[in-house]
Design an enzyme around this catalytic site. Structure first.
Site, mmCIF file in Angstrom:
data_model
loop_
_atom_site.group_PDB
_atom_site.id
_atom_site.type_symbol
_atom_site.label_atom_id
_atom_site.label_comp_id
_atom_site.label_asym_id
_atom_site.label_seq_id
_atom_site.Cartn_x
_atom_site.Cartn_y
_atom_site.Cartn_z
ATOM 1 N N HIS A 1 -58.426 21.775 -80.752
ATOM 2 C CA HIS A 1 -57.088 22.332 -80.982
ATOM 3 C C HIS A 1 -56.813 22.689 -82.440
ATOM 4 C CE1 HIS A 1 -55.015 20.779 -77.041
ATOM 5 N NE2 HIS A 1 -56.174 21.366 -76.821
ATOM 6 N N THR B 1 -59.058 3.015 -94.526
ATOM 7 C CA THR B 1 -58.297 3.446 -93.348
ATOM 8 C C THR B 1 -58.609 4.858 -92.892
ATOM 9 O OG1 THR B 1 -56.562 4.304 -94.781
ATOM 10 C CG2 THR B 1 -56.319 2.014 -94.027
ATOM 11 N N CYS C 1 -63.006 5.964 -95.798
ATOM 12 C CA CYS C 1 -62.440 4.994 -96.750
ATOM 13 C C CYS C 1 -61.969 3.803 -95.924
ATOM 14 C CB CYS C 1 -61.333 5.617 -97.609
ATOM 15 S SG CYS C 1 -59.873 6.192 -96.724
ATOM 16 N N ASP D 1 -65.609 5.850 -100.140
ATOM 17 C CA ASP D 1 -65.365 4.929 -101.256
ATOM 18 C C ASP D 1 -65.926 3.562 -100.851
ATOM 19 O OD1 ASP D 1 -63.542 3.823 -99.490
ATOM 20 O OD2 ASP D 1 -61.817 3.951 -100.837
ATOM 21 N N HIS E 1 -54.466 28.224 -79.870
ATOM 22 C CA HIS E 1 -54.739 27.309 -80.987
ATOM 23 C C HIS E 1 -55.114 28.079 -82.249
ATOM 24 C CE1 HIS E 1 -54.335 24.154 -78.100
ATOM 25 N NE2 HIS E 1 -55.291 24.690 -77.337
HETATM 26 C C1 RB5 Z 1 -59.269 0.938 -101.045
HETATM 27 O O1 RB5 Z 1 -58.838 -0.370 -101.221
HETATM 28 C C2 RB5 Z 1 -58.423 1.650 -99.996
HETATM 29 O O2 RB5 Z 1 -57.131 1.861 -100.484
HETATM 30 C C3 RB5 Z 1 -59.053 2.963 -99.581
HETATM 31 O O3 RB5 Z 1 -60.342 2.706 -99.093
HETATM 32 C C4 RB5 Z 1 -58.367 3.734 -98.499
HETATM 33 O O4 RB5 Z 1 -58.104 2.932 -97.387
HETATM 34 C C5 RB5 Z 1 -57.210 4.542 -98.902
HETATM 35 O O5 RB5 Z 1 -56.605 5.258 -98.104
#
Ligand code: RB5
Length: 149
Positions: A98, A67, A65, A8, A133
């Site tokens: 694993h 995080t 994304c 994203d 595993h």
């Molecule tokens: C976008 O702002 C953010 O929420 C997305 O990139 C991601 O981190 C969601 O888990």
């Protein structure tokens, strides 16, 4: 390998670096987007990469994304996908050895590019260890089929 990649807006910049790295390493890359930093919704890309892996059109996937968390949650909704969020090389290696992970999730707002590319390398170089595993992964698949673990 055939590697499907998606991001994203929060992962766009790192995804571009990952794509360049994978191509330079000789992999065949399917880039499902996003293609700029316009705000967008991570599940739209997670599902494309996850389905490419689940349907055998890609050997592995990489999703980015902000995080890596949203991507991993969304990709794991697709049957046959084991998406793993990794923030270091040890996690990336263990995810394959694993957990037989087939999709790597990264946080574009968490990792520097150099660290992230090392994580990608660790993920691609590792191999599933099998043995005990495999029994555990089999139990994950039983959950997916709605059977008792
Ligand atoms: C976008 O702002 C953010 O929420 C997305 O990139 C991601 O981190 C969601 O888990």
């Amino acid at each position: 390998m055939r590697i499907a990649v998606g991001a994203d807006h929060g992962g766009y910049s790192l995804k571009e670096a990952v794509v360049r790295y994978l191509i330079a390493e000789g992999h065949q890359v399917e880039d499902v987007g996003t293609h700029d930093e316009t705000s967008t919704d991570y599940p739209d890309y997670a599902v494309q990469v996850a389905r490419a892996v689940a349907e055998g059109r890609a050997d592995l996937g990489v999703l980015v994304c902000g995080t890596g968390i949203g991507m991993s949650i969304a990709a794991n909704k697709v049957r046959g996908v084991r998406a793993a969020l990794a923030t270091d090389c040890y996690m990336a290696r263990m995810a394959r050895e694993h957990n037989d992970a087939n999709v790597l999730c990264l946080g574009g707002r968490v990792l520097g590019t150099g660290s992230a590319l090392e994580i990608v390398r660790a993920f691609l170089e590792a191999r599933f260890a099998g043995g005990r595993h495999a029994r555990r992964v089999g139990k994950i698949e039983a959950i997916e089929r709605g059977e008792k673990g």
